[in-house]
Enzyme design. Structure first.
Site, short mmCIF file in Angstrom:
data_model
loop_
_atom_site.label_atom_id
_atom_site.label_comp_id
_atom_site.label_asym_id
_atom_site.label_seq_id
_atom_site.Cartn_x
_atom_site.Cartn_y
_atom_site.Cartn_z
CD GLU A 122 -3.01 1.14 2.34
OE1 GLU A 122 -2.96 0.28 3.14
OE2 GLU A 122 -3.77 2.03 2.25
N GLY A 262 3.47 2.27 10.43
CA GLY A 262 3.46 1.42 11.85
C GLY A 262 3.19 0.29 11.57
CG MET A 264 0.38 -3.31 4.61
SD MET A 264 -0.53 -1.77 4.53
CE MET A 264 -1.92 -2.85 3.39
CD GLU A 299 -2.41 -1.91 10.89
OE1 GLU A 299 -3.10 -2.12 9.67
OE2 GLU A 299 -2.24 -0.95 11.33
CG HIS A 302 -7.50 -1.76 8.13
ND1 HIS A 302 -8.31 -0.80 7.66
CD2 HIS A 302 -6.53 -1.02 8.41
CE1 HIS A 302 -7.68 0.40 7.49
NE2 HIS A 302 -6.69 0.26 8.26
CD GLU A 321 -6.20 3.40 6.89
OE1 GLU A 321 -6.06 3.21 8.14
OE2 GLU A 321 -5.64 2.71 6.01
#
Ligand code: BAL
Ligand code: ZN
Length: 874
Positions: A122, A262, A264, A299, A302, A321
């Site tokens: 990303e 930080g 992913m 994370e 997500h 986000e």
């Protein structure tokens, strides 16, 4: 560089159904075989479009269509694109590329970190691995075979489930992974290394057992428990609060030392910056423990808000986000203290996001254009985006919001969608009209609420007038009023909350209301009020706005001790401290410091009945960065002196109370990371820091003993920081040396050691910073080290950075130019402090501008830095 516009969005001309990857990993490079099943997109009107695949830094070895090699004239390798002019409706394309992960210092795509291979795709890193339609609305099923030397890389990981493994010739082996969920290529991940595995399991709400695995370098094997526990708490919480169950059989976390971000959220294989996942009592502070819990949760969350439902294009980045930050902040609030969490979030927002929103890089939560998408992983997309979702939550209430999120996930599962689709789901589920609310996504800038009030003793009516305005930002003027939820309460003179009677006679009215602002000006009347009340405005910080109201110090002191909203209690204390500090900026040395501030702090420190977690926050004076944010034409050294004068005055006047507080919160029993224990350590370390600000001998000996006796990093770092920031020079050096000798083999601790010096006005003058850059532990290839020295100096050591001679600015420009070639993403981030040049007094801003101009004039400037610098100078 080209500007990309949201208004130019077109659906992809080709879709990819499956991606079959084979990676041959070697020490001198990697060969990537990619086989794509492609077809024309029936929704595209570009019926004759050539096939265009994105690429970056690839060496093309071959291209084949439906199994037949293409001749050189059948395709064009433009470097950043592979174009195949003539393709059928549906076809198989095989592309072989050669890449050099060992030389990849940008840390985008496939690269090496501490001897392991890892990826970061990303936003647009996948194109550094192979030619591909690198855009999030192309979702495909991936199968990935990894081949490597077995001794050096016993662990081979990718997304999904491992379906095949075996031995190969020459000491090599392979593992094949299959991800059943279609995903955009930015969620692809690969890891190969000599890693230890930590395992656990999680039983989902439907009774499925999920295999949880963490992979870390052997030296970090004992630092995984906290992340694993955080993961399990996150998985349970997402089931309970959002009804979201995990979908694969395996969930993996990998820690790597060199990482631009930080962490992913790659599908089933989250990759983390080591500093955001590894923790032990001896090496990580409370703050790090909390940050790790929040990032692991972020994370993980997500997986639904980002992976199952992803973004149509990068203008929609906040879709995943903003929503996910909102979700992780709810989670952290539930795990600890909601008030403290809100204070922390708002502190970041008001200090840094408001500054961004008022600066040259200001952009809407859904930007309309960009040059380099990496520059848009911003506080606006993340934090303001989260505030926007929070406001929807406030307007709809928790039940309707949950209905809305259920509908969103159900309606868009497996799709790549827009922020508008998110809002529409919220509207459809709740029946509320959010058309005006959508302006929060479109208009940049922080709304200002100018508030005035009057009280009519005869009629018992208290009148509040709220006028909304939104400042101009680059490319946007004359903005429309936004839909703002405004929570408030009124306090009577005895401190009791008053019923908010919008009509007279409604004595059962609630004592807190959420007013909805939609017009430029509103006047609200509250009836049945006996005497002039004290308003408690924008409770819980119900909207990301600036409130302008003419507070008196008496009102603020009153709210500090009476407001039932903990957030506003804290905020009143901050406003009072800001007012006192501001009144001392450029005042004579003997100017009086309001004794009421001292008494208010005395009460906070001494009253053991108060919520100690809140007290710990209330004792933190507003930061220099926040004071600058509140100031036009800031003179940083003057602000620094004023703030220090207040701190020293408070420390001197409250010495006895501080020593008492220190003793009272002396830890006993085993180390725990509970809100109570964190508050205790925070209070103790604040007391210590204050005592050392006045070079108190008793404080000094407490700090030295604490440093030597500490069984945890919070207390050790608290003592070290206090000594480093004190005038006790020889203790400082001794403490720093001992600390380094003890922890030199632990990169995460060495990062803390660097930053405690770089951020200190005592230990971080420019000559010291140069020495840190020469230190053997410093590494220009490691983003964490760069952030902990250069970033900490320019972002936290503000008086030194804003040295009137401009040396701090030139230093930063040098480092940005140095990094621009090797890691443009990090270089562009580092520029941020200079971009705010208009905010400072002329002698500073002129020098900042000239440092920016020097960066602008560097030959071969990256697109990343180009965009930031040119927009800043525009
Ligand atoms: N998606 C980039 C890292 C994060 O926000 O989780
Ligand atoms: Zn995220």
């Amino acid at each position: 560089p080209q500007t990309i516009y949201l208004s130019d969005y077109k659906v992809p001309a080709y879709l990819v159904d499956t991606v079959d990857l084979r990676f041959e990993l070697f020490e001198d490079g990697a060969r990537v075989h990619s086989t794509l099943e492609l077809r024309r997109n029936p929704e595209s009107d570009e019926t004759a479009a050539p096939l265009e695949l994105d690429g970056d830094s690839l060496t093309l070895e071959s291209v084949a269509l439906n199994g037949a090699a293409l001749a050189a004239g059948d395709y064009e390798d433009r470097g950043d694109q592979l174009v195949v002019r003539s393709v059928p409706e549906q076809f198989t394309l095989t592309v072989v590329t050669w890449i050099e992960p060992q030389n990849n210092t940008r840390l985008e795509g496939l690269y090496k970190s501490s001897g392991m291979f890892c990826t970061q795709c990303e936003a647009e890193g996948f194109r550094c691995i192979t030619f591909f339609p690198d855009r999030p609305d192309v979702m495909a099923r991936f199968r990935t075979r990894i081949e490597a030397n077995k001794d050096a890389y016993p662990v081979l990981l990718s997304n999904g489930n491992d379906v095949e493994k075996g031995e190969l010739e020459n000491g090599r082996h392979f593992v094949t992974w299959e991800d059943p969920f279609p995903k955009p290529c930015y969620l692809f991940a690969l890891v190969a290394g000599d890693l230890v595995e930590k395992r656990d399991t999680f039983s989902t709400c439907s009774g499925r057992d999920i295999d949880l695995r963490m992979y870390v370098e052997p030296r970090n094997a004992e630092k995984c428990d906290h992340a694993m526990d955080s993961l399990k708490r996150s998985m349970r919480w997402d089931e309970e609060v959002y009804g979201r169950e995990y979908d694969l059989d395996i969930f993996m976390i990998v820690a790597v030392d060199d990482f631009n971000m930080g962490a992913m959220e790659n599908k089933g294989l989250n990759i983390f910056n080591s500093s955001c996942v590894l923790a032990s009592q001896e090496t990580a502070t409370d703050l790090a423990f909390q940050r790790i819990e929040a990032i692991v949760a972020h994370e993980y969350f997500h997986n639904w808000s980002g992976n199952r439902v992803t973004c149509r294009d990068w203008f929609q980045l906040s879709l995943k986000e903003g929503f996910t930050v909102f979700r992780d902040s709810q989670f952290s609030a539930d795990m600890g203290s909601p008030t403290v969490k809100r204070i922390e979030d708002v502190t970041l927002l008001r200090t840094a996001q408001f500054a961004e929103d008022g600066g040259p890089m200001s952009h809407p939560v859904r930007p309309a254009s960009y040059m380099e998408i990496s520059n848009f992983y911003t506080l606006t997309i993340y934090e303001k985006g989260a505030e926007v979702v929070r406001m929807i939550h406030t307007l709809l209430g928790p039940d309707m919001f949950r209905k809305g999120s259920d509908l969103y996930f159900e309606r868009h599962d497996g799709q790549a969608v827009t922020t508008d689709d998110f809002v529409k789901a919220m509207e459809d589920a709740s029946g509320r009209d959010l058309s005006q609310f959508r302006l929060w996504y479109e208009q940049a800038g922080t709304p200002v609420l100018a508030i005035s009030d009057d009280f009519d003793a005869e009629t018992g009516v208290y009148r509040l007038t709220i006028e909304q305005s939104i400042p101009d930002t680059p490319g946007q003027t004359n903005k429309k009023p936004q839909h703002i939820p405004f929570a408030l309460g009124l306090l009577g003179q005895d401190g009791q909350p008053l019923p908010l009677q919008l009509e007279s006679g409604d004595s059962g009215a609630p004592t807190e209301r959420v007013l909805e602002l939609t017009e430029a000006v509103h006047t609200f009347e509250f009836h049945g009020v006996e005497s002039r009340p004290v308003p408690s405005l924008l409770r819980h910080f119900s909207a990301p706005v600036r409130v302008r109201y003419n507070w008196s110090r008496e009102q603020l002191l009153f709210l500090m001790s009476h407001d039932p909203d903990g957030f506003n209690r804290w905020d009143a204390g901050q406003r009072l401290a800001v007012d006192v500090i501001q009144s001392l900026v450029n005042a004579p040395d003997d100017a009086e410091i309001d004794p009421r501030l001292v008494e208010a702090y005395r009460k906070l420190i001494s009253d053991a009945d108060l919520d100690q977690a809140l007290v710990a926050k209330m004792l933190q004076l507003p930061s220099e960065a926040y004071l600058i944010e509140l100031t036009d034409k800031a003179d940083v050294p003057a602000i620094h002196r004023a703030r220090e004068a207040v701190l020293r005055h408070l420390a001197g006047a409250l010495k006895g109370e501080l020593l008492g507080c220190y003793q009272r919160h002396q830890g006993s029993g085993p180390y725990e990371v509970t809100p109570e224990a964190i508050a205790r350590r925070s209070l103790r370390n604040t007391a210590l820091a204050w005592l050392l600000m006045i070079d108190d001998e008793e404080g000094r000996s407490l700090a030295v003993s604490q440093l030597n006796a500490a069984d945890n990093m919070t207390d050790r770092m608290g003592a070290l920081r206090a000594l480093v920031n004190s005038g006790f020079e020889s203790d400082r050096q001794e403490a720093l040396d001992d600390f380094y000798n003890r922890f030199q083999d632990d990169p995460q601790v060495v990062e803390q050691w660097f930053s405690v010096q770089a951020a200190s006005d005592q230990a971080g003058q420019l000559s010291d910073i140069h020495k840190l850059l020469e230190h053997p532990a410093f590494d220009w290839k490691n983003p964490n080290k760069i952030r902990s020295v250069v970033g900490a100096f320019a972002g936290q050591n503000l008086a030194a950075f804003h040295n009137p001679d401009g040396s701090g600015y030139q230093f930063l420009a040098d480092q940005v130019c140095r990094l621009d070639d090797s890691n443009p993403q990090i270089a562009a981030r580092l520029v941020t402090p200079l971009t705010r040049w208009r905010k400072f007094a002329p002698s500073y801003s002129d020098r900042m501008k000239s440092a920016l101009e020097r960066i602008r004039d560097k030959a071969g400037l990256s697109r990343d830095v180009y965009e930031v610098v040119h927009k800043s100078l525009a």
